[in-house]
Design an enzyme around this catalytic site. Structure first.
Site, mmCIF file in Angstrom:
data_model
loop_
_atom_site.group_PDB
_atom_site.id
_atom_site.type_symbol
_atom_site.label_atom_id
_atom_site.label_comp_id
_atom_site.label_asym_id
_atom_site.label_seq_id
_atom_site.Cartn_x
_atom_site.Cartn_y
_atom_site.Cartn_z
ATOM 1 C CB VAL A 148 21.363 17.695 9.795
ATOM 2 C CG1 VAL A 148 22.841 17.541 9.575
ATOM 3 C CG2 VAL A 148 21.091 18.887 10.700
ATOM 4 C CB SER A 149 16.791 15.003 7.623
ATOM 5 O OG SER A 149 17.753 14.687 6.663
ATOM 6 C CB CYS A 150 15.126 16.576 12.785
ATOM 7 S SG CYS A 150 14.768 18.151 12.117
ATOM 8 C CB ILE A 151 18.014 11.876 13.209
ATOM 9 C CG1 ILE A 151 17.607 10.495 12.804
ATOM 10 C CG2 ILE A 151 19.178 11.864 14.176
ATOM 11 C CD1 ILE A 151 18.386 9.902 11.736
ATOM 12 C CG MET B 33 14.783 12.230 6.761
ATOM 13 S SD MET B 33 14.308 10.735 7.650
ATOM 14 C CE MET B 33 14.819 11.135 9.320
#
Ligand SMILES: Cc1cc2nc3c(=O)[nH]c(=O)nc-3n(C[C@H](O)[C@H](O)[C@H](O)COP(=O)(O)OP(=O)(O)OC[C@H]3O[C@@H](n4cnc5c(N)ncnc54)[C@H](O)[C@@H]3O)c2cc1C
Lengths: 413, 103
Positions: free
Chosen positions: B100-103, A158
């Site tokens: 948190v991986s950005c979404i 990600m």
């Protein structure tokens, strides 16, 4: 002499900016120029439908020049470097262009070379991406004759653009093989570096339920180290491995090498950008929009559209010497195609995670948030028309605001 | 928000056991949490935890790629130190929020 505003990249975000700035800037005072190395504009959300023969190639590609207003100068050039200390660009052919204000909209691209073994001899034989036109078409050809086995749908790391696209791919693959009467011959495995199907808990629960109901197995916290093409395995840094017959991967996403050459990016070549004003942190007269930024919002066309109002407003403020508006709230809005003629819709921002509710008219809809149904699927299909006819022309989408609306959402305090 | 007693200290945690306030963290807490994960903390572990805390204080989003390029450990070593899900486990022990991986 006129002052010059340059837009780098004529994809989704750059095209929207060209249209918006053309309406707002005085053409006696400003020359707007947009530069892209390509002649084609792709509707990238369509890359999800191409592999399953649901869209034809012609439906997802048009010429860039059809969308750029007449007053805006369009250059077909590969930009080599931004020399921000001198407010100028170096083009690949050696020419120099000066600017007063720069808008970076160079997007994000896949970098399969980041993972050992990925783009070697098996690339487009048993390993595919669907994030490019070529990848999606090659995969379509493969799926037309594939006889089944282990299908691994995989995310390398990600952030990626349209973070739900790989999930949609898995759902649509399930539907595709069911309709071909061969679902029993295909095992679908969803492999992700995240700890679940989505980062935010409420949506993750909903999506994991959908995966389960479609017999799609999920392997989480998987950080790929390499592809072993001999053994047909992807291997992670913790030495876990997953076997595949057909690997559909989303490679590492990175900003263009131009950003690296200009020494302006982070470790993935994304440009450090203020997440509320969308001004670059590199220099005051540079603004960044779309997938090229490093802000913690989704990299999506709809997001670029929301951002464009704020970028346009702040460029006008910057020119007038006024303080910028910290207006961007990270608003994202995204359909998730779930197969079988249904879709789900999520609407969220930096603070608010996706929840259930109605959209875009609070209490009415007609779309439903975080709920699978047919109307949402028609919404997803209508998005292609909206994209070509409203979105990239920088026009407002009826009832949809740049800022996320709390009304119509079931928010637990 | 929940409260949890770790190594005799009462700290604020989220429901996944990640501490909410880095100021409440101390080495005893890290040792206790490490025990739950069957990790014996070495000098190298502490250096990594310290690095993660510094990044967090600076407001930098922590990713696997960044840790791998930190010059402290490469990703392979990071996995050896904190097996299975190193970023999650190390963040928990360091008393910082789950990345948190950005979404
Ligand atoms: C499979 C898939 C599904 C998606 N689904 C959705 C969806 O359902 N909804 C949604 O909102 N979004 C979706 N997206 C995301 C959306 O397509 C992108 O977020 C959007 O296109 C980003 O726009 P952009 O202008 O930032 O980048 P792009 O549209 O990629 O444009 C970048 C442009 O910059 C040019 N460029 C780059 N470097 C240079 C250089 N050095 N010199 C000259 N030109 C250069 C490129 O040629 C390109 O034209 C999807 C994407 C994919 C891949």
């Amino acid at each position: 002499m006129k002052k010059s505003i340059l837009i780098l990249g004529a994809g989704t975000a750059g095209t929207i900016m060209a249209n918006q700035l053309n309406k707002k800037l005085d053409s006696n005072e400003w020359q707007i120029t947009i530069i892209d190395k390509e002649t084609k504009h792709y509707y990238q959300p369509g890359f999800l439908f191409l592999p399953f023969d649901l869209y034809t190639p012609e439906q997802v590609v048009k010429n860039i020049d059809g969308f750029i207003p007449k007053n805006v100068q369009l250059l077909r050039q590969d930009v080599h470097q931004i020399v921000h200390s001198e407010n100028k660009l170096l083009l690949a052919d050696g020419k120099v262009i000066n600017y007063d204000v720069l808008v970076i909209a160079t997007g994000s691209k896949i970098a399969p070379e980041e993972i050992q073994g990925m783009d070697g001899s098996e690339w487009y034989k048993s390993i595919f991406d669907f994030y490019t036109f070529d990848g999606a078409l090659n995969l379509r050809n493969k799926l037309r004759t594939w006889e089944g086995g282990k299908l691994v749908v995989h995310i390398c790391e990600m952030p990626i653009k349209c973070p739900v696209a790989p999930l949609e791919f898995a759902f649509m693959a399930d539907d595709f093989f069911r309709k071909k009467n061969m679902r029993d011959k295909v095992e679908i495995i969803y492999v992700t570096p995240m700890s679940g199907a989505f980062t935010k808990p409420i949506a993750a629960k909903e999506l994991e339920y959908l995966l389960e109901s479609k017999q799609i197995k999920i392997v989480s916290d998987f950080n790929i180290e390499k592809v072993d093409t001999e053994k047909k395995q992807i291997v992670d840094y913790g030495d876990r491995s997953v076997d595949y017959d057909l690997l559909v991967t989303v490679p590492t996403n990175m900003g263009d090498d131009l950003i690296l050459r200009s020494a302006m990016g982070d470790d993935l070549n994304f440009v450090p950008t203020d997440k509320h004003t969308l001004q670059s942190k590199v220099k005051e007269n540079i603004f960044v929009i779309g997938d090229a930024t490093d802000i913690p919002a989704s990299k999506a066309g709809a997001v670029a559209h929301f951002e464009s109002d704020i970028v346009t407003g702040n460029i006008l403020k910057y020119i007038a010497g006024e303080p910028l508006d910290p207006e961007f709230d990270g608003h994202s809005n995204c359909f998730i195609e779930t197969g079988n003629g249904k879709a789900l819709l999520i609407d969220f921002n930096y603070e608010q995670e996706p929840v259930k509710g109605t959209f875009p008219i609070p209490g009415i809809g007609p779309l439903r948030l975080l709920k699978e149904n047919r109307i949402n699927h028609w919404g997803k299909l209508a998005f292609r028309w909206i994209y070509w006819n409203i979105l990239i022309k920088g026009r407002p989408i009826p009832f949809v605001t740049s800022k996320m609306k709390k009304a119509g959402k079931q928010i637990n305090k | 928000m929940n409260e949890k007693t770790i190594a005799g200290y009462c700290v604020k945690c989220n429901d996944q056991g990640f501490m909410e306030d880095l100021n409440e963290w101390n080495e005893d807490i890290a040792k206790e949490l490490a025990k739950e994960e069957s990790i014996e903390l070495t000098e190298k572990h502490w250096t990594v935890l310290k690095y993660l805390q510094d990044q967090c204080k600076e407001g930098v989003d922590i990713t696997m790629r960044k840790v791998g390029k930190s010059g402290i450990v490469d990703i392979k070593e990071f996995y050896q130190l904190f097996p299975k899900a190193p970023l999650k486990t190390a963040s928990k022990l360091a008393g910082i929020p789950k990345p948190v991986s950005c979404i």
